[in-house]
Design a protein around this motif. Structure first.
Motif, short mmCIF file in Angstrom:
data_model
loop_
_atom_site.label_atom_id
_atom_site.label_comp_id
_atom_site.label_asym_id
_atom_site.label_seq_id
_atom_site.Cartn_x
_atom_site.Cartn_y
_atom_site.Cartn_z
N THR A 280 -6.85 -11.20 2.75
CA THR A 280 -5.79 -10.92 3.72
C THR A 280 -4.50 -10.51 3.02
N THR A 281 -4.13 -11.23 1.98
CA THR A 281 -2.89 -10.93 1.27
C THR A 281 -3.02 -9.70 0.40
N ALA A 282 -4.19 -9.47 -0.19
CA ALA A 282 -4.37 -8.31 -1.06
C ALA A 282 -4.16 -7.02 -0.29
N LEU A 283 -4.76 -6.92 0.88
CA LEU A 283 -4.62 -5.72 1.69
C LEU A 283 -3.18 -5.53 2.14
N ALA A 284 -2.53 -6.62 2.55
CA ALA A 284 -1.15 -6.54 3.00
C ALA A 284 -0.23 -6.09 1.86
N ILE A 285 -0.46 -6.62 0.65
CA ILE A 285 0.35 -6.22 -0.51
C ILE A 285 0.16 -4.74 -0.82
N MET A 286 -1.09 -4.28 -0.84
CA MET A 286 -1.35 -2.89 -1.20
C MET A 286 -0.73 -1.92 -0.21
N VAL A 287 -0.87 -2.21 1.09
CA VAL A 287 -0.30 -1.33 2.11
C VAL A 287 1.22 -1.38 2.07
N GLY A 288 1.78 -2.58 1.86
CA GLY A 288 3.22 -2.72 1.85
C GLY A 288 3.88 -2.03 0.67
N VAL A 289 3.26 -2.12 -0.50
CA VAL A 289 3.85 -1.55 -1.71
C VAL A 289 3.64 -0.04 -1.76
N ALA A 290 2.58 0.46 -1.11
CA ALA A 290 2.23 1.87 -1.20
C ALA A 290 3.04 2.73 -0.25
N ALA A 291 4.26 2.37 0.05
CA ALA A 291 5.13 3.01 1.03
C ALA A 291 4.84 4.50 1.21
N GLY A 292 4.45 4.86 2.43
CA GLY A 292 4.17 6.25 2.75
C GLY A 292 2.75 6.68 2.45
N ASN A 293 1.99 5.86 1.79
CA ASN A 293 0.60 6.21 1.45
C ASN A 293 -0.35 5.10 1.88
N GLY A 294 -0.12 4.57 3.08
CA GLY A 294 -0.90 3.43 3.54
C GLY A 294 -2.39 3.71 3.63
N SER A 295 -2.76 4.87 4.18
CA SER A 295 -4.19 5.15 4.34
C SER A 295 -4.88 5.33 2.99
N GLU A 296 -4.16 5.95 2.01
CA GLU A 296 -4.73 6.09 0.68
C GLU A 296 -4.90 4.73 0.00
N ALA A 297 -3.92 3.84 0.23
CA ALA A 297 -4.03 2.50 -0.34
C ALA A 297 -5.21 1.74 0.25
N ILE A 298 -5.44 1.92 1.55
CA ILE A 298 -6.59 1.28 2.20
C ILE A 298 -7.89 1.82 1.61
N SER A 299 -7.94 3.14 1.39
CA SER A 299 -9.14 3.73 0.79
C SER A 299 -9.37 3.18 -0.62
N LEU A 300 -8.28 3.00 -1.39
CA LEU A 300 -8.40 2.43 -2.73
C LEU A 300 -8.88 0.98 -2.65
N TYR A 301 -8.35 0.23 -1.70
CA TYR A 301 -8.78 -1.16 -1.49
C TYR A 301 -10.27 -1.22 -1.19
N GLU A 302 -10.72 -0.36 -0.26
CA GLU A 302 -12.13 -0.36 0.11
C GLU A 302 -13.00 0.12 -1.05
N ALA A 303 -12.47 1.05 -1.87
CA ALA A 303 -13.23 1.50 -3.04
C ALA A 303 -13.38 0.37 -4.05
N ALA A 304 -12.28 -0.37 -4.29
CA ALA A 304 -12.34 -1.51 -5.21
C ALA A 304 -13.30 -2.57 -4.68
N LEU A 305 -13.23 -2.80 -3.37
CA LEU A 305 -14.15 -3.74 -2.72
C LEU A 305 -15.59 -3.29 -2.93
N GLY A 306 -15.83 -2.01 -2.66
CA GLY A 306 -17.19 -1.48 -2.78
C GLY A 306 -17.70 -1.51 -4.21
N PHE A 307 -16.82 -1.18 -5.17
CA PHE A 307 -17.24 -1.19 -6.57
C PHE A 307 -17.56 -2.60 -7.02
N GLY A 308 -16.78 -3.58 -6.52
CA GLY A 308 -17.08 -4.97 -6.82
C GLY A 308 -18.43 -5.39 -6.27
N ILE A 309 -18.68 -5.03 -5.01
CA ILE A 309 -19.97 -5.35 -4.39
C ILE A 309 -21.10 -4.62 -5.11
#
Length: 386
Positions: A115-144
């Motif tokens: 919950t906090t990881a996603l909120a941090i990434m979207v919050g810090v990525a000002a103006g690039n929220g959707s790209e940050a979400i894609s990076l989060y999901e990619a990191a999630l997927g690579f981990g899995i």
């Protein structure tokens, strides 16, 4: 945009996300070994996923509220530490019941982190929220993806080693976050009822219901399939490694391109349709080769849907990021918690591939819900890329 365009805190959190979700996939290849060596039925082994997901889903109700009180970074570190302790504990016990209890606490830790990881990434990525979400999901997927491979290599020696390995990885991730991630700007304090209050928004609730139904199908594939593939621990690891690689491609490459071309809701509807069809084909399939191929191909669809449903959850809500994320993940994972034990019971009682029919039905119902409330998502389009 390239990785160098992201804020360092976004990259640091993405790397920690990779480590956290590697600990989920690491369990997949050893499920048959646990069932065999501990004398447990498929139904009982599936509680390793159900307890994890159920606690994780419920904990998401409080994770966002906790983060606004003690800070997102502290909440993330608390989650990583919790996973490290209880993953290590899993390597020491000798009953399925004990494993299920410890996996529940593992789920608590992962809820605090995700919950906090996603909120941090979207919050810090000002103006690039959707790209940050894609990076989060990619990191999630690579981990899995890497988790099953590591689990297969370690699990070929003993089913206890992957749990120990996950614990060590969380300790490393904890240290990495301490050194590299700064506390982001605090959001206003909120309570659990603030998180629950996001469900009063019909779009938020609709998207969460769709996420619940999709996640039921997702964990039918991820948690149950290893038990019926009839492959060695190492080969199961390779199958789900390939699945995870395609999941990354789906979330980081296909999802943004398809969304820009067709729109996020439209792409989501198409992916739900194809995923339901794929699970339906798995129902009538037999043989490890065919099932393995379908699992791997399913990675594309899971990647697209993981990224898109998260994008909609963050974009459709007028509430804070942590509240929106907590509400979505709570309903999503609580519902998904019942997929593994349902599959374990139906597979033994009515036929090994019957659970895939139920999974297909759940995903198909999610499609019906989306189409029925399609207008709710018209303003949740991804941000344009410059």
């Amino acid at each position: 945009m390239g990785l160098r365009d992201f804020h360092p805190a976004v990259l640091a959190t993405a790397l920690a996300t990779f480590g956290s979700f590697l600990g989920i996939g690491i369990v997949d290849p050893i499920l048959p070994s646990i069932a065999r060596e501990l004398g447990a039925s498929h139904f009982m082994v599936m509680f390793l996923f159900t307890s994890y997901l159920l606690v994780m889903g419920l904990a998401n109700l409080v994770a966002g509220a906790l983060a606004t009180r003690i800070g997102s970074k502290r909440t993330m570190l608390l989650g990583l530490a919790t996973v490290a302790v209880f993953a290590g504990g899993c390597a020491l016990v000798s009953t399925v019941e004990s494993l299920a209890i410890l996996r529940g606490f593992w789920g608590l830790g992962n809820a605090l982190f995700t919950t906090t990881a996603l909120a941090i990434m979207v919050g810090v990525a000002a103006g690039n929220g959707s790209e940050a979400i894609s990076l989060y999901e990619a990191a999630l997927g690579f981990g899995i993806a890497c988790g099953p491979l590591l689990g297969g290599l370690l699990g070929a020696q003993s089913w206890r080693l992957p749990f120990a390995g996950a614990s060590v990885l969380m300790i490393v991730a904890f240290r990495f976050v301490v050194l590299t991630v700064e506390e982001p700007e605090a959001e206003r304090q909120q309570r659990v009822r603030d998180v629950l209050g996001t469900f009063r928004h019909t779009g938020v609730f609709t998207n969460a219901v769709i996420g619940l139904l999709y996640t039921f199908g997702f964990f039918t594939l991820l948690a149950y399939t290893p038990l019926i593939l009839g492959l060695s621990t190492l080969m199961i690891g390779f199958v789900f490694f390939a699945w995870g690689i395609l999941l990354i491609v789906g979330s980081a490459v296909l999802s943004p391109r398809l969304n820009r071309r067709f729109g996020t809701p439209e792409t989501t509807a198409g992916a739900l349709t194809v995923f339901a069809g794929l699970l339906g084909v798995m129902w009538v399939s037999s043989g490890s080769t065919m099932l393995s191929t379908l699992v791997i191909v399913g990675g594309f669809l899971c990647g697209i849907l993981n990224a898109n449903l998260t994008t909609l959850a963050m974009g459709i809500s007028t509430h804070s990021r942590s509240a929106a994320s907590g509400a979505f993940n709570s309903l999503r994972f609580t519902g998904g918690a019942f997929a593994p034990i349902t599959a374990g019971y139906l597979g033994q009682a009515y036929g090994a591939t019957v659970p895939f029919l139920i999974g297909a039905g759940a995903v198909g119902l999610g499609l019906v819900v989306l189409l029925g409330r399609f207008g709710e998502f018209g303003f949740a389009e991804p941000e344009p890329t410059h």
